[in-house]
Design a protein around this motif. Structure first.
Motif, PDB file in Angstrom:
ATOM      1  N   ARG A   1       0.898  -1.201   0.553  1.00  0.00           N
ATOM      2  CA  ARG A   1      -0.015  -0.323  -0.103  1.00  0.00           C
ATOM      3  C   ARG A   1       1.021   1.167   0.309  1.00  0.00           C
ATOM      4  O   ARG A   1       0.324   2.180  -0.388  1.00  0.00           O
ATOM      5  N   ALA A   2       1.871   1.018   0.647  1.00  0.00           N
ATOM      6  CA  ALA A   2       2.576   2.176   0.824  1.00  0.00           C
ATOM      7  C   ALA A   2       3.351   2.627  -0.500  1.00  0.00           C
ATOM      8  O   ALA A   2       3.889   4.087  -1.413  1.00  0.00           O
ATOM      9  N   LYS A   3       3.660   1.348  -1.116  1.00  0.00           N
ATOM     10  CA  LYS A   3       4.736   1.655  -2.932  1.00  0.00           C
ATOM     11  C   LYS A   3       3.007   2.228  -3.429  1.00  0.00           C
ATOM     12  O   LYS A   3       3.815   3.154  -4.316  1.00  0.00           O
ATOM     13  N   ALA A   4       2.338   2.000  -3.538  1.00  0.00           N
ATOM     14  CA  ALA A   4       0.816   2.228  -3.905  1.00  0.00           C
ATOM     15  C   ALA A   4       0.467   3.861  -3.760  1.00  0.00           C
ATOM     16  O   ALA A   4       0.660   4.103  -5.265  1.00  0.00           O
ATOM     17  N   GLY A   5       1.210   3.930  -2.730  1.00  0.00           N
ATOM     18  CA  GLY A   5       0.033   5.344  -2.556  1.00  0.00           C
ATOM     19  C   GLY A   5       1.087   6.691  -2.754  1.00  0.00           C
ATOM     20  O   GLY A   5       1.485   7.514  -2.548  1.00  0.00           O
ATOM     21  N   GLY A   6       3.230   5.998  -3.114  1.00  0.00           N
ATOM     22  CA  GLY A   6       4.018   6.742  -4.004  1.00  0.00           C
ATOM     23  C   GLY A   6       3.976   7.060  -4.854  1.00  0.00           C
ATOM     24  O   GLY A   6       3.454   7.317  -5.462  1.00  0.00           O
TER      25      GLY A   6
END
Length: 369
Positions: A231-236
Motif C-alpha cells: 500500500r505504501a508503494k501504491a501511494g507513493g
C-alpha cells in the motif's frame, strides 16, 4: 510417519487370529493394500530428495549468500521428512507383508520403541522447523536491519541443531521411563500411549499445537507487513503494481503453507489431547460388543485417519515449500497475462519491470516462501 494400512497383518484386531482362506488370495490382498503406503513413501522420498538437490544447487550458486539461512531451513526440513519416512515406512510395510502379528515379529518390544521414537522425533522436528522458518521470514520482512546484522548461516545451523536435539531428547523420554510407546490399531505401528492421561502425550500434543500457532502467527505478521508495504508503494510516487503482484503471490504461498500444516497435524494433536483428557487408552484397545461395536470401529478409523493426515505432511512439504512454488506462480502469471487486455507497449513495459524486479521478487519469495 506412515501407518497407512487399513487392516492389521493378520486380518483382524491387533494380535488376534486371522481368517483362514486361500493363501494366494491373502497374498494378493496384502500386495494390493501395501501399494498405497509404498506409493506414498516413494512420492515423499522422491519429492524430498529433489528438494534437497535444488537447495544444494542454489546454496552453491553465486549470489546466494543472502538467502543461505532460508536454504538451510528448507534443506533441513526436506532431510528430516525423508529420514522419517525411511525409518518408519519400511517397518510398516514389512509388518503387513509378513502376515504375522506384531508380537510375533517383535517379541522384545524394542522395534515398537524404535518405531515410536522415530514417529515422535521426526513428527515433532518438522513442526519446529516450520515454526523457525516462519519466524525467519517474519524477521526478514518486518526487521530487515536486525535480520541482516544477526542472522547468518552459522546461527541458522546452531538453531537447527538445537531443534533436532530437542526433538530427539523429547522422543527419548519414554525410554527413560517418562511415558510409554505402545502398539496402535490396527497393529502395524507404534506411537505414544495415551493410557491413564499420559503427561508425555499431552506435552507432545501441546508442543505441536504451539508450533502450529507460532507458524500461523508469524505468517500472518509477514503477510500484514507485505500488504502494508504494498500500500505504501501504491501511494507513493512509483507505481505499486509490482509490489501488489509480489504481495499477492506471497499471500497465496503463506496461506497454503499454513493451511497444509493445520489440516495435516491438527486432527492428530487434538485427538491426542482428547484421549489424554478422558484418561483412556484410546477407543481401539478394548473388545467392543453389541451396539458399541460400530461406534468404536468408527472411532478407530477416525484416529487412524488423523495419523495418516499427519504422515501426508512429510509428502506435501517439499511440494508446498519449494517444488511447485515457482511452477504454479509461473502458470498464474501466464494466465493473468493471457486474460489481460494490455497493449503491446504496456506488455513490453511490464516485461521490463518484471525483469528489473526479479531480484527483489526472488528475495521476497525467499523470505516469505
Amino acid at each position: 510417519m506412515s501407518p497407512w494400512q487399513q487392516r492389521p497383518p493378520n486380518g483382524s484386531a491387533a494380535g488376534g487370529p486371522g481368517p483362514r482362506g486361500n493363501g494366494t488370495g491373502r497374498a494378493a490382498e496384502r500386495g494390493s493394500a501395501v501399494a498405497i503406503p509404498l506409493t506414498m513413501m516413494l512420492a515423499g522420498v522422491v519429492g524430498n530428495a529433489l528438494a534437497m538437490l535444488l537447495v544444494s544447487r542454489s546454496y552453491r550458486a553465486k549470489g546466494s549468500r543472502r538467502k543461505r539461512s532460508f536454504l538451510l531451513c528448507i534443506g533441513s526440513l526436506a532431510l528430516t521428512d525423508m529420514l522419517g519416512q525411511l525409518l518408519t515406512s519400511p517397518i510398516v510395510i514389512s509388518a503387513y507383508l509378513s502376515g504375522r502379528p506384531w508380537a510375533a515379529m517383535d517379541p522384545s518390544g524394542r522395534l515398537c520403541d524404535f518405531f515410536g521414537f522415530s514417529m515422535t522425533a521426526f513428527g515433532l522436528c518438522p513442526l519446529l522447523i516450520a515454526s523457525a522458518m516462519a519466524a525467519e521470514r517474519a524477521l526478514a520482512i518486518r526487521a530487515p536491519h536486525w535480520y541482516a546484522s544477526h542472522m547468518s548461516p552459522r546461527a541458522t545451523e546452531r538453531g537447527l541443531l538445537a531443534i533436532w536435539a530437542a526433538g530427539v531428547a523429547l522422543a527419548l523420554l519414554p525410554l527413560a521411563g517418562l511415558g510409554r510407546y505402545s502398539l496402535q490399531w490396527p497393529g502395524t505401528w507404534c506411537f505414544i500411549s495415551t493410557a491413564g492421561g499420559s503427561a508425555f502425550a499431552a506435552a507432545f500434543a501441546a508442543l505441536g499445537l504451539l508450533s502450529l500457532a507460532v507458524t500461523g502467527a508469524c505468517n500472518l505478521a509477514t503477510v500484514q507487513a507485505l500488504v502494508s508495504r504494498c500500500r505504501a508503494k501504491a501511494g507513493g510516487a512509483q507505481p505499486g503494481s509490482r509490489w501488489g503482484r509480489i504481495a499477492t503471490e506471497t499471500l497465496l504461498q503463506l496461506l497454503g503453507i499454513t493451511c497444509v500444516l493445520a489440516a495435516c497435524w491438527s486432527p492428530l494433536l487434538v485427538t491426542m489431547l482428547r484421549m489424554v483428557s478422558e484418561h483412556g487408552a484410546g477407543p481401539c484397545r478394548g473388545t467392543p460388543g453389541g451396539s458399541q461395536r460400530w461406534e468404536l470401529r468408527r472411532e478407530c478409523h477416525l484416529s487412524l485417519t488423523a495419523v495418516r493426515l499427519a504422515s501426508l505432511n512429510q509428502i506435501l512439504d517439499p511440494w508446498v515449500y519449494l517444488l511447485l512454488r515457482r511452477i504454479l506462480l509461473r502458470r498464474v502469471r501466464q494466465a493473468a497475462s493471457a486474460v489481460s487486455k494490455c497493449s503491446s507497449a504496456e506488455c513490453r513495459d511490464r516485461d521490463r519491470d518484471r525483469d528489473r524486479s526479479f531480484t527483489l521478487s526472488e528475495e521476497i519469495r525467499r523470505t516469505a516462501a
